[in-house]
Design a protein around this motif. Structure first.
Motif, PDB file in Angstrom:
ATOM      1  N   GLN A 190       4.538  25.864  60.140  1.00 30.69           N
ATOM      2  CA  GLN A 190       3.980  24.522  59.946  1.00 30.69           C
ATOM      3  C   GLN A 190       3.802  23.840  61.306  1.00 30.69           C
ATOM      4  O   GLN A 190       4.777  23.500  61.979  1.00 30.69           O
ATOM      5  N   ALA A 224       6.954  23.838  50.293  1.00 31.66           N
ATOM      6  CA  ALA A 224       7.272  25.202  50.708  1.00 31.66           C
ATOM      7  C   ALA A 224       8.619  25.622  50.149  1.00 31.66           C
ATOM      8  O   ALA A 224       8.770  26.731  49.613  1.00 31.66           O
ATOM      9  N   HIS A 244       2.156  28.353  48.275  1.00 33.41           N
ATOM     10  CA  HIS A 244       3.226  29.178  48.836  1.00 33.41           C
ATOM     11  C   HIS A 244       3.623  30.329  47.912  1.00 33.41           C
ATOM     12  O   HIS A 244       4.656  30.964  48.122  1.00 33.41           O
ATOM     13  N   ALA A 275       6.585  30.177  56.178  1.00 33.98           N
ATOM     14  CA  ALA A 275       5.546  29.152  56.258  1.00 33.98           C
ATOM     15  C   ALA A 275       5.624  28.497  57.630  1.00 33.98           C
ATOM     16  O   ALA A 275       6.548  27.725  57.907  1.00 33.98           O
ATOM     17  N   SER A 286      10.631  27.602  56.119  1.00 35.23           N
ATOM     18  CA  SER A 286       9.687  26.928  57.008  1.00 35.23           C
ATOM     19  C   SER A 286      10.088  27.114  58.467  1.00 35.23           C
ATOM     20  O   SER A 286      11.267  27.038  58.813  1.00 35.23           O
TER      21      SER A 286
END
Length: 697
Positions: free
Chosen positions: A159, A177, A502, A157, A184
């Protein structure tokens, strides 16, 4: 306390592939209050392809954890960061934020960890997957069924965060997440990256998250998006213009990478037509507009940019705002007598000034002035006084609905009807947040329904919720943060819906017994297990999904119905009135539904003391057929699923919740009632329980 002394030059590093990457040279950042060098950041030398590959490999360790194990890690991390919050407050002041501004960012961000830990423990199974929705019967005989499962995406993920909330902006994305099973890679905005980096250093040092669960890139993102794969995703917070560019990145488009955008928007607050200057709602509106203008020096994606006011109240509102804004003290945010600090940088201040000049083509300034500066440097620092404009023809103007001054600036927009007010809010082309200030319920209803399609969140503010409401611009973990159109078209937070982002949703089709084995949740029609030991004589650890008991039979008598009516006081005609019952939909007297539940309990309960400690609740009750005098009932009780409970402070007896499916049938084998029973059952101590000699938390 002031910021008259500056710390040694900070060199925030990136944390990539399990290592810190620092560079002696890079972009120099200035503190927002005095304009002195505070940090040097750079992402030079970071291998973004390797960073993403490393994150994908590390994600397997997160996916091996259950939702509850991830939740416990988040809760522990929140406590760990809360103990170190003062270090974050000190750095945050360098960005121009007051302590009140930073409280929203720092403790609000940490609070989001606690919120997601709580939601995951309360509403998600103690599994690595999430059964979603009900079991669908796909065949006539019940041997072919289907259900959706949510499983973690096997990517990273990415970000990308804005400068205004360097702590909250990271943690509000990290929490869902991580609960959803994804690692992340955080890319904070350069201006405040040194605050984010300080928090990340503590997260890494804590060792509470699996290695690779969090990576950090300070400086520019380079070719990061070029290396995304189909299982990765992007969550972006920032300007609408930047979001529009990133979402059409060739690799993002080619690989169908999910892209969630939360963009700045021209949010509006509407003062109701029915409000009078002496009403509590009038003062609430004025205070809310002033607070949203000056909180974070107006640098909030949810701040009020447009204040819609009934035409006949424009002068009164202007006077009220003038008095309220006169109370705002400007200067060094470390001082106790300063209410509003600086914008994040001189460059940001100049962008706001430029937008303010452009707005004046269709609006005039009605409140401005240079306040006394209490500490800080007006030229080298990034200070800007609150400014209010008035656009007298808002329905034909374009600037107030297109130009966002991302600072302490708002424009008053007069309106004459609720229909016009709704139109004005929609001219912003989609907003993150809107508010309606009125005590008239009909007016509130019309405005909410009119504005709903173009907003992500709406607050109705009045005297009844004035003490408890969290304000126009405050996103909450439980509620949606996002909005359509200009606001990005995405969604963050919103409770467990952010966790869903997610995860991949897959439909699984199978026979009931196989689906039960896969989901570890009993599916009607699946094979059951019956043995000589009553299920209520088994501990939480001994009970297995599918363990079942088929009870003895019981014939319902007229005495049962009469006695139950006398005991409960329920003398509904269908139960006790022979004539009325014959004329009713059943054509005869029938037993109370709650009598059936009570009788079923008498059939399946094991009366002696044992591992079952209490009835914890009843859910999903349905009565499907009537039961009359002379009918015979029988109950099947089957373990549907198990939920381990953490020990609460002061508790010493470990327990879990067992959910039982209860099916009551009649003499023909037809189902007459079904429901789920929750029982509190004793379990053995395990590795997640505190030691017996531990002090209460």
């Amino acid at each position: 306390m002031t910021l008259s002394t500056i710390p040694d030059l900070l060199r925030p590093a990136s944390y990539i592939s399990g290592r810190w990457h620092a560079n002696p040279d890079g972009q120099t950042l200035l503190d927002a209050v005095y304009g002195r060098p505070v940090a040097v950041i750079s992402s030079t030398g970071v291998d973004f392809a390797e960073a993403l590959a490393y994150g994908r490999r590390a994600g397997a360790a997160i996916r091996r954890l259950t939702f509850h194990e991830r939740a416990r890690a988040l809760k522990a991390l929140g406590a760990y960061l809360m103990e170190r919050k003062e270090a974050y407050y000190e750095l945050s002041m360098l960005t121009g934020a007051t302590r009140r501004d930073s409280w929203v960012d720092i403790e609000g961000g940490i609070g989001t960890l606690f919120s997601y830990a709580s939601m995951a423990r309360r509403d998600l199974p103690d599994e690595r997957f999430w059964p979603d929705g009900r079991v669908e019967r796909l065949g006539r005989e019940g041997t072919f069924v289907g259900r959706h499962l949510l499983v973690p995406r096997e990517g990273v993920a990415v970000q990308i965060n804005a400068f205004n909330f360097p702590v909250w902006g990271m943690l509000e994305k990290l929490a869902p997440a991580f609960v959803g099973g994804m690692p992340s890679l955080v890319k904070p905005a350069p201006q405040t990256a040194y605050v984010t980096e300080r928090v990340v250093r503590d997260i890494i040092a804590s060792g509470l998250l699996p290695e690779g669960a969090l990576q950090l890139v300070t400086g520019e993102p380079g070719d990061l998006l070029d290396h995304l794969l189909e299982q990765d995703m992007v969550a972006f917070t920032g300007s609408a213009a930047t979001a529009a560019k990133l979402r059409v990145h060739p690799n993002v488009v080619a690989r169908s990478v999910p892209f969630n955008a939360e963009a700045d928007s021209l949010n509006a607050s509407v003062l109701g037509l029915t409000v009078t200057p002496d009403a509590p709602e009038f003062a609430l509106f004025v205070r809310e507009v002033a607070r949203e203008m000056t909180g974070k020096a107006g640098q909030k994606c949810t701040a009020i940019r447009r204040a819609l006011v009934p035409s006949h109240l424009v002068e009164a509102v202007t006077d009220g705002l003038r008095r309220e804004l006169a109370k705002v003290t400007l200067g060094d945010p470390a001082r106790d007598d300063v209410r509003m600090g600086a914008l994040v940088s001189v460059e940001q201040r100049e962008r706001v000034r430029d937008t303010l000049r452009r707005l004046q083509a269709e609006a005039r300034v009605v409140i401005s002035g240079e306040a006394e500066l209490r500490g800080g440097d007006r030229e080298q620092g990034a200070f800007l006084d609150p400014t209010v404009l008035l656009c007298e023809s808002p329905l034909t103007a374009t600037g107030p609905h297109e130009l966002e001054a991302f600072g302490p600036v708002a424009t008053l927009l007069p309106y004459d009807s609720l229909e016009d007010a709704v139109i004005l809010t929609k001219l912003g082309r989609g907003s993150l947040a809107g508010s309606i200030v009125t005590h008239d319920r009909a007016e509130a209803t019309e405005l909410v329904l009119g504005m709903a399609s173009s907003h992500g969140r709406l607050l109705v503010l009045n005297r009844d919720n004035a003490k408890e409401n969290t304000g126009h611009g405050s996103p909450l973990p439980q509620l949606n943060h996002g909005g359509p159109g200009r606001a990005g078209g995405g969604s963050e937070l919103g409770g467990l819906s952010a966790v869903r982002h997610h995860m991949n949703r897959v439909a699984v089709q199978a026979d009931p017994t196989t689906l039960t084995a896969i989901t570890r949740e009993f599916v009607p029609g699946a094979a059951v297990t019956e043995d000589a030991v009553h299920p209520f004589r088994k501990s939480f650890d001994e009970i297995e999904v599918g363990d079942s008991l088929l009870t003895h039979r019981r014939t319902v008598t007229e005495a049962d119905i009469v006695n139950f009516a006398g005991l409960t006081g329920d003398h509904f005609y269908a139960h006790v009135d022979e004539i009325g019952a014959k004329e009713g939909i059943f054509g005869r007297r029938v037993a109370h539904g709650y009598f059936l539940i009570s009788a079923a309990a008498g059939q399946f309960v094991s009366a002696a003391p044992g591992p079952v400690l209490a009835n914890y609740g009843l859910e999903n009750l349905r009565f499907t057929l009537p039961v009359g005098i002379g009918d015979t009932i029988r109950t099947r009780l089957t373990c549907k699923r198990k939920i381990r409970k953490d020990l609460r402070p002061g508790e010493t007896r470990p327990t879990g919740v067992v959910e039982w499916r209860s099916e009551i049938t009649n003499q023909d084998g037809a189902l007459v009632a079904t429901y789920d029973i929750l029982t509190l059952v004793e379990r053995a101590r395990d590795a997640f329980d505190p030691p017996l000699d531990a002090a209460p938390a």
